[in-house]
Design a protein around this motif. Sequence first.
Motif, PDB file in Angstrom:
ATOM      1  N   GLY A 178     -18.227 -29.864  30.844  1.00 54.73           N
ATOM      2  CA  GLY A 178     -19.429 -29.897  30.025  1.00 54.73           C
ATOM      3  C   GLY A 178     -19.659 -31.268  29.424  1.00 54.73           C
ATOM      4  N   GLY A 179     -20.622 -31.358  28.529  1.00 50.29           N
ATOM      5  CA  GLY A 179     -20.963 -32.633  27.901  1.00 50.29           C
ATOM      6  C   GLY A 179     -22.114 -33.301  28.620  1.00 50.29           C
ATOM      7  N   GLY A 180     -22.987 -33.933  27.856  1.00 50.12           N
ATOM      8  CA  GLY A 180     -24.202 -34.511  28.425  1.00 50.12           C
ATOM      9  C   GLY A 180     -23.967 -35.569  29.471  1.00 50.12           C
ATOM     10  N   LEU A 181     -22.885 -36.347  29.332  1.00 43.38           N
ATOM     11  CA  LEU A 181     -22.647 -37.436  30.287  1.00 43.38           C
ATOM     12  C   LEU A 181     -22.442 -36.883  31.693  1.00 43.38           C
ATOM     13  CD1 LEU A 181     -22.170 -40.574  30.441  1.00 43.38           C
ATOM     14  CD2 LEU A 181     -19.732 -40.025  30.403  1.00 43.38           C
ATOM     15  N   LEU A 182     -21.572 -35.879  31.822  1.00 45.31           N
ATOM     16  CA  LEU A 182     -21.265 -35.314  33.133  1.00 45.31           C
ATOM     17  C   LEU A 182     -22.391 -34.426  33.644  1.00 45.31           C
ATOM     18  CD1 LEU A 182     -17.514 -34.351  32.574  1.00 45.31           C
ATOM     19  CD2 LEU A 182     -18.381 -36.318  33.831  1.00 45.31           C
ATOM     20  N   LEU A 183     -22.944 -33.602  32.779  1.00 51.88           N
ATOM     21  CA  LEU A 183     -23.947 -32.641  33.214  1.00 51.88           C
ATOM     22  C   LEU A 183     -25.237 -33.322  33.666  1.00 51.88           C
ATOM     23  CD1 LEU A 183     -23.468 -29.787  30.575  1.00 51.88           C
ATOM     24  CD2 LEU A 183     -22.581 -29.924  32.921  1.00 51.88           C
ATOM     25  N   SER A 184     -25.621 -34.429  33.020  1.00 49.78           N
ATOM     26  CA  SER A 184     -26.837 -35.137  33.440  1.00 49.78           C
ATOM     27  C   SER A 184     -26.645 -35.759  34.817  1.00 49.78           C
ATOM     28  CB  SER A 184     -27.211 -36.210  32.417  1.00 49.78           C
ATOM     29  OG  SER A 184     -26.189 -37.189  32.300  1.00 49.78           O
ATOM     30  N   HIS A 185     -25.475 -36.303  35.070  1.00 48.43           N
ATOM     31  CA  HIS A 185     -25.168 -36.889  36.380  1.00 48.43           C
ATOM     32  C   HIS A 185     -25.171 -35.798  37.456  1.00 48.43           C
ATOM     33  CE1 HIS A 185     -22.543 -40.146  38.570  1.00 48.43           C
ATOM     34  NE2 HIS A 185     -23.654 -39.848  39.216  1.00 48.43           N
TER      35      HIS A 185
ATOM     36  N   ASP B 123     -39.497 -32.682  41.453  1.00 51.74           N
ATOM     37  CA  ASP B 123     -39.688 -32.153  40.104  1.00 51.74           C
ATOM     38  C   ASP B 123     -38.352 -32.095  39.356  1.00 51.74           C
ATOM     39  OD1 ASP B 123     -42.368 -31.850  40.675  1.00 51.74           O
ATOM     40  OD2 ASP B 123     -42.185 -29.741  41.227  1.00 51.74           O
ATOM     41  N   ALA B 124     -37.293 -31.689  40.059  1.00 52.50           N
ATOM     42  CA  ALA B 124     -35.969 -31.643  39.435  1.00 52.50           C
ATOM     43  C   ALA B 124     -35.473 -33.054  39.094  1.00 52.50           C
ATOM     44  CB  ALA B 124     -34.978 -30.948  40.363  1.00 52.50           C
ATOM     45  N   LEU B 125     -35.826 -34.026  39.916  1.00 53.36           N
ATOM     46  CA  LEU B 125     -35.451 -35.407  39.619  1.00 53.36           C
ATOM     47  C   LEU B 125     -36.152 -35.910  38.367  1.00 53.36           C
ATOM     48  CD1 LEU B 125     -35.391 -36.954  43.202  1.00 53.36           C
ATOM     49  CD2 LEU B 125     -33.456 -36.852  41.614  1.00 53.36           C
ATOM     50  N   VAL B 126     -37.407 -35.523  38.199  1.00 51.37           N
ATOM     51  CA  VAL B 126     -38.130 -35.912  36.986  1.00 51.37           C
ATOM     52  C   VAL B 126     -37.460 -35.301  35.759  1.00 51.37           C
ATOM     53  CG1 VAL B 126     -40.325 -35.754  35.744  1.00 51.37           C
ATOM     54  CG2 VAL B 126     -40.318 -36.208  38.200  1.00 51.37           C
ATOM     55  N   SER B 127     -37.029 -34.058  35.883  1.00 47.33           N
ATOM     56  CA  SER B 127     -36.304 -33.416  34.789  1.00 47.33           C
ATOM     57  C   SER B 127     -34.965 -34.108  34.533  1.00 47.33           C
ATOM     58  CB  SER B 127     -36.068 -31.939  35.121  1.00 47.33           C
ATOM     59  OG  SER B 127     -35.305 -31.311  34.109  1.00 47.33           O
ATOM     60  N   ALA B 128     -34.308 -34.519  35.614  1.00 44.74           N
ATOM     61  CA  ALA B 128     -33.022 -35.219  35.478  1.00 44.74           C
ATOM     62  C   ALA B 128     -33.201 -36.555  34.769  1.00 44.74           C
ATOM     63  CB  ALA B 128     -32.393 -35.438  36.847  1.00 44.74           C
ATOM     64  N   PHE B 129     -34.379 -37.175  34.936  1.00 38.80           N
ATOM     65  CA  PHE B 129     -34.656 -38.438  34.244  1.00 38.80           C
ATOM     66  C   PHE B 129     -34.477 -38.272  32.737  1.00 38.80           C
ATOM     67  CE2 PHE B 129     -37.863 -40.662  31.704  1.00 38.80           C
ATOM     68  CZ  PHE B 129     -37.477 -41.974  31.897  1.00 38.80           C
ATOM     69  N   ASP B 130     -35.038 -37.224  32.185  1.00 35.80           N
ATOM     70  CA  ASP B 130     -34.929 -37.007  30.739  1.00 35.80           C
ATOM     71  C   ASP B 130     -33.482 -36.782  30.327  1.00 35.80           C
ATOM     72  OD1 ASP B 130     -37.712 -37.224  30.260  1.00 35.80           O
ATOM     73  OD2 ASP B 130     -37.998 -35.158  30.926  1.00 35.80           O
ATOM     74  N   SER B 131     -32.741 -36.020  31.127  1.00 32.43           N
ATOM     75  CA  SER B 131     -31.336 -35.756  30.803  1.00 32.43           C
ATOM     76  C   SER B 131     -30.503 -37.029  30.881  1.00 32.43           C
ATOM     77  CB  SER B 131     -30.766 -34.695  31.752  1.00 32.43           C
ATOM     78  OG  SER B 131     -31.484 -33.487  31.665  1.00 32.43           O
ATOM     79  N   LEU B 132     -30.729 -37.817  31.919  1.00 35.26           N
ATOM     80  CA  LEU B 132     -29.982 -39.059  32.096  1.00 35.26           C
ATOM     81  C   LEU B 132     -30.291 -40.053  30.981  1.00 35.26           C
ATOM     82  CD1 LEU B 132     -30.417 -39.438  35.953  1.00 35.26           C
ATOM     83  CD2 LEU B 132     -28.236 -39.115  34.781  1.00 35.26           C
ATOM     84  N   ARG B 133     -31.549 -40.164  30.646  1.00 35.73           N
ATOM     85  CA  ARG B 133     -31.920 -41.092  29.580  1.00 35.73           C
ATOM     86  C   ARG B 133     -31.263 -40.683  28.267  1.00 35.73           C
ATOM     87  NH1 ARG B 133     -38.163 -41.526  27.903  1.00 35.73           N
ATOM     88  NH2 ARG B 133     -37.704 -39.294  27.568  1.00 35.73           N
TER      89      ARG B 133
ATOM     90  N   ALA C 170     -13.531 -36.005  36.672  1.00 36.30           N
ATOM     91  CA  ALA C 170     -14.876 -35.483  36.926  1.00 36.30           C
ATOM     92  C   ALA C 170     -15.880 -36.606  37.125  1.00 36.30           C
ATOM     93  CB  ALA C 170     -15.307 -34.580  35.769  1.00 36.30           C
ATOM     94  N   LEU C 171     -15.759 -37.662  36.340  1.00 37.07           N
ATOM     95  CA  LEU C 171     -16.628 -38.825  36.540  1.00 37.07           C
ATOM     96  C   LEU C 171     -16.438 -39.396  37.945  1.00 37.07           C
ATOM     97  CD1 LEU C 171     -16.342 -40.758  33.146  1.00 37.07           C
ATOM     98  CD2 LEU C 171     -18.433 -39.832  34.139  1.00 37.07           C
ATOM     99  N   GLY C 172     -15.192 -39.423  38.404  1.00 35.93           N
ATOM    100  CA  GLY C 172     -14.906 -39.926  39.742  1.00 35.93           C
ATOM    101  C   GLY C 172     -15.489 -39.059  40.831  1.00 35.93           C
ATOM    102  N   PHE C 173     -15.362 -37.739  40.693  1.00 34.35           N
ATOM    103  CA  PHE C 173     -15.946 -36.831  41.684  1.00 34.35           C
ATOM    104  C   PHE C 173     -17.453 -37.071  41.817  1.00 34.35           C
ATOM    105  CE2 PHE C 173     -12.315 -33.751  40.677  1.00 34.35           C
ATOM    106  CZ  PHE C 173     -11.628 -34.075  41.853  1.00 34.35           C
ATOM    107  N   LEU C 174     -18.132 -37.187  40.679  1.00 34.20           N
ATOM    108  CA  LEU C 174     -19.583 -37.388  40.698  1.00 34.20           C
ATOM    109  C   LEU C 174     -19.943 -38.740  41.308  1.00 34.20           C
ATOM    110  CD1 LEU C 174     -20.353 -35.998  37.131  1.00 34.20           C
ATOM    111  CD2 LEU C 174     -20.965 -34.904  39.297  1.00 34.20           C
ATOM    112  N   ALA C 175     -19.188 -39.781  40.966  1.00 35.52           N
ATOM    113  CA  ALA C 175     -19.461 -41.103  41.521  1.00 35.52           C
ATOM    114  C   ALA C 175     -19.253 -41.122  43.028  1.00 35.52           C
ATOM    115  CB  ALA C 175     -18.565 -42.147  40.851  1.00 35.52           C
ATOM    116  N   SER C 176     -18.227 -40.429  43.498  1.00 32.21           N
ATOM    117  CA  SER C 176     -17.957 -40.383  44.934  1.00 32.21           C
ATOM    118  C   SER C 176     -19.134 -39.777  45.691  1.00 32.21           C
ATOM    119  CB  SER C 176     -16.681 -39.567  45.198  1.00 32.21           C
ATOM    120  OG  SER C 176     -16.447 -39.426  46.582  1.00 32.21           O
TER     121      SER C 176
END
Length: 898
Positions: A749-756, A769-779, A722-728
């Motif tokens: 699931g899990g914060g690492l994959l879902l935030s990405h 606006d969604a990117l700003v929300s993603a900032f909080d999740s990624l951080r 899943a990490l690979g799919f997201l990175a691709s």
Amino acid sequence: MPFEELHPARSCPHRPPRTPQHPGPPRNRIAYQQGNAMKKTNRGVVGRDNELATTISFLDHGASVHVIGARGSGRSAFLKLVGDRLRALGSSVATIRGNAALRQYPLAAVHLTGVLPNGDGRLPASMTAAADGLAKALRAPSSVLIVDDWDDLDETSWGVIDTVRRSTDTPMIISRLRSRAPRHAPHTVAVPTAEHSYVIDMSPLTYEALESVVRSHLGGDVDTHTMSRIFAKSGGVVGLALHIVDAATRDGALAERGGVWQAGGSLWSRSLRGVVEAHLADLDDAARDALEMISLVGILDVEAARRLVDWQALEMLEAQGFLRVVRSGSRQLLTIVPPLLVEYFRHEPVAVRRLRLTAQIGERLAGDESATEMLSATTAPAVEPDGDAVFVRLIQERVRARTLVTRAAWEADPVAETAIDYLAALVRADAPVETLREVLHRTDATSGTPHARARFAVAVANATAYIDRNVDAALRGLRQIAPDLGVHGLIVEAAEVTLSAHTGEIPEDFAARLAVREEYPVDVKLALWEAQMIVLVSLGRFTDARRVYRDVEAAVGRQQAPAMSALVALALLGEGDPDAALTWSMRGVDEARDLLDIDAARAHGAMAALCMMMAGDYQPVEQLLETLTAAGNPLPFPSGVSMMLTNFGAVIASRRGDAPAAERLTAQVSGMRDRPGPLPGQASVWAEAQLLATQGEHRRAADLIWEESEQLWSRGARFSSALGFLASVEIHDDKDRLAVALERAAEIGGGLLLSHAEFLEARAAEDPDALVSAFDSLRAAGRKGLAITALRLASEMYVSRGDARRAAAMEARVEAFAESLAPRWLDTVRYVSTAVPLTDRELEVARLVAQGLSNPEVADSLVLSVRTVESHMNRIMRKLKVSSRQAVKWYIESRVIA
């Protein structure tokens, strides 16, 4: 900063006092007029760039410098480089060298400089004539005096030098041994030195810097295990390392095989005796006896050393740089430096002397543990900036001792129980494959306890799978022997599931095969639990994996199960708790170092590095990799941890723009013939994909990772997949692939994959606006670099929509977040080209700004107007997409600019 102030500033009628941080205008501007040229040519002494820049700066501002170090530390080479650089920058340089053979002749050193008027070859009778001649050589306004090997000067020459230096107010740089106090003359006469003087310590090189020197010296790559041995024996002292390399090459112990230099035997050579004797030349008989006895015993604590030799001898050896005291919990340990001295004493062919000293050791340490037992009980020193060489030596000494002990036990009784320990020691010692096969062949596998027979069967299977490359035969062998071992056959069952996970597919019936019952022996439970955790983390079942570990911890504690403890960090990271994951991993690294367990240190270190890589925080990863790499090759099977560490090194090299290192490390990863492991970072494509992306081939990089991820998903390695799919998708936008990646991330699931996934979805929708929300999740998930990217993209989208106010707010938020992370630099553009198109002049300006110069100071240094410098800075910040001088400094220091 590699210097310390020796003496406080004293006001002087010729020059106002200055501080090292802001010493005022340069005397002749040599440090800045050709700063960019210095950067381009500063390759003469590897690993000493900072020391060189600091030395030039101090001399340029009229201060004197003492370059100190051990014999072989490169002091003379460094002074030569300083002199060459000063001459190239327009300074007049006079060099005086001490000569031990001429110390009894007054004024010999000054006379040999060639600055004195008499040409008949005789020493001058008058100190006045000598002083006058030296003063004339220093009459130019930008003169610098270099005194090499100060310890070997005759005292009359030193008196003349010191007098002339004071009268002409000439800055001076001297090299001396670390143990000699600068306020004394070379031998006995006290000479006060009150002017500003700074110390540049030629401390041992880091593993990475020494590897670079050795590679350049040999003209090719060096095997990791061989380089680790060179590093450990030399203690990072560059001169000793090159002597070891040259001697081993002459003796045929070090040779090039397949384009890589490898050591085929001992690195000790009789020709090194002269090198070591030079280090020991100033020791009297009692001190030499003390040093040799400590060397014969090995690592020992201060209490044992005090019974072995007296305090006076210990203090004298420490003062002369032969002893180092390191902390190990509540104990204070003594170790010999450089470690090559230990090799010398152990190979010295003086039988009667050895018998006498051994008898003294036995008498004085009567009742103490044996040397081997001491070594086994010894713990590693606390982490220190230059402690890698000591740590590596402790590891290698322990491996050596363990190999000797287990070999003796196995040769006396070659059964499964003795073979297990001997094989483990041989693998850690990077023994030849033929030796491993011999032990496997000669061992009686049918005798011993069921537990020992099960562990030996696992060792045979690993050798079959990873050395002979026959996984099917390995699995068949495990299935055949398991029924004969009773409940301990479950150890074999667990090994079969683990081997399948690493080399093929995770068995669908793993839960039934790995079920743990209360009545099972603890060793059986541990084997089943470890296999369970590998499978559960690979599947992305993080909560279940942590539940299993709670059972492990309740049964045996954390330190008894280091492999499983390392997997806990991966589960925490997957759940989206990066701080807990990193804290857990680094705690594991520290505990493993204290126990001298390099395998556990690597396992925890790989997880810590993964946490940092996810954050885009590369500098601590490099430091961690250097320590772990210096200790030698990781266990060859399975190669998952080794592949993770090498992948991380290759990715960072690509991001730094270091193409040769990136290509070399990528080739190493490709050379690991094992199938990709089931955990993140254990797929060989990561290094190659990063290299392709850095070179601008984003589609190829994305395809490479996607194809590997599909295979991993089919094998059951879903977290890594899943990490690979997201990175691709991050590398190359693709609507269809995005849909698949989002579905797979949601399934696990899990914060690492879902935030990405949240970030990629917002990017594809061009929703600021969604990117700003993603900032909080990624951080929150530890993806700090990617979080900054989210805000910057949001800012760009707001600009394109004409919302300048919100765009400015995003930039301010980026700046505030970046400032909160200072002084770290985070990679926010992971898969784009690292080459930032700055012009040569912009690079000059950026580098000076990174040194802390203001715009007027930059203008003065480059002979430009302040307005021109301001224009350059505006363009630099625009190209780098930063808004502060601090951010420019981070880019420069992180070597992101090509």
